[in-house]
Write a protein that holds these residues in place. Structure first.
Motif, mmCIF file in Angstrom:
data_model
loop_
_atom_site.group_PDB
_atom_site.id
_atom_site.type_symbol
_atom_site.label_atom_id
_atom_site.label_comp_id
_atom_site.label_asym_id
_atom_site.label_seq_id
_atom_site.Cartn_x
_atom_site.Cartn_y
_atom_site.Cartn_z
ATOM 1 N N VAL A 46 0.841 -1.209 0.000
ATOM 2 C CA VAL A 46 0.000 0.000 0.000
ATOM 3 C C VAL A 46 0.874 1.257 0.000
ATOM 4 N N ALA A 47 1.961 1.258 0.772
ATOM 5 C CA ALA A 47 2.848 2.423 0.818
ATOM 6 C C ALA A 47 3.497 2.666 -0.536
ATOM 7 N N GLU A 48 3.918 1.609 -1.217
ATOM 8 C CA GLU A 48 4.523 1.762 -2.539
ATOM 9 C C GLU A 48 3.530 2.309 -3.552
ATOM 10 N N ALA A 49 2.283 1.843 -3.484
ATOM 11 C CA ALA A 49 1.249 2.332 -4.396
ATOM 12 C C ALA A 49 0.963 3.813 -4.136
ATOM 13 N N LEU A 50 0.899 4.207 -2.875
ATOM 14 C CA LEU A 50 0.674 5.609 -2.522
ATOM 15 C C LEU A 50 1.833 6.480 -3.012
ATOM 16 N N ALA A 51 3.056 6.012 -2.821
ATOM 17 C CA ALA A 51 4.222 6.769 -3.283
ATOM 18 C C ALA A 51 4.197 6.928 -4.797
ATOM 19 N N ALA A 52 3.810 5.873 -5.509
ATOM 20 C CA ALA A 52 3.740 5.941 -6.974
ATOM 21 C C ALA A 52 2.689 6.954 -7.420
ATOM 22 N N ARG A 53 1.512 6.943 -6.769
ATOM 23 C CA ARG A 53 0.449 7.877 -7.140
ATOM 24 C C ARG A 53 0.813 9.326 -6.836
ATOM 25 N N SER A 54 1.626 9.534 -5.812
ATOM 26 C CA SER A 54 1.962 10.895 -5.400
ATOM 27 C C SER A 54 3.193 11.443 -6.118
ATOM 28 N N GLY A 55 3.872 10.571 -6.910
ATOM 29 C CA GLY A 55 5.077 11.011 -7.599
ATOM 30 C C GLY A 55 6.319 10.996 -6.728
ATOM 31 N N LEU A 56 6.223 10.411 -5.557
ATOM 32 C CA LEU A 56 7.346 10.377 -4.621
ATOM 33 C C LEU A 56 8.039 9.017 -4.574
ATOM 34 N N GLU A 57 7.740 8.174 -5.531
ATOM 35 C CA GLU A 57 8.292 6.819 -5.519
ATOM 36 C C GLU A 57 9.819 6.774 -5.391
ATOM 37 N N PRO A 58 10.570 7.623 -6.112
ATOM 38 C CA PRO A 58 12.037 7.549 -5.974
ATOM 39 C C PRO A 58 12.530 7.829 -4.551
#
Length: 71
Positions: A46-58
């Motif tokens: 869930v945290a990875e999906a949220l980071a991807a949606r917010s553009g903060l994945e890197p």
């Protein structure tokens, strides 16, 4: 002064038993309905999906991969 807030924020230990709507979720400090590994794995996904949606994945990548949890 909020007595409930004071009680919550002044505690120093974990819970022994947790009940919600009459159902025991934790007994003797251990999860009763799911494993800790399952909770950690689901939280990471869930945290990875949220980071991807917010553009903060890197910035949110962990040093370990969620498939290593419980290994």
């Amino acid at each position: 002064i909020n007595p409930v807030q004071n009680l919550v924020f002044s505690s120093r230990g974990g819970a022994d038993t947790v009940m919600v709507a009459g159902e025991i979720l934790m007994r003797d400090g251990m999860l009763a309905r799911s494993s800790e590994t399952e909770v950690l794995r689901n939280s990471q996904v869930v945290a990875e999906a949220l980071a991807a949606r917010s553009g903060l994945e890197p910035f949110a990548r962990s040093a370990w991969h969620h498939s290593q949890i419980g290994s």
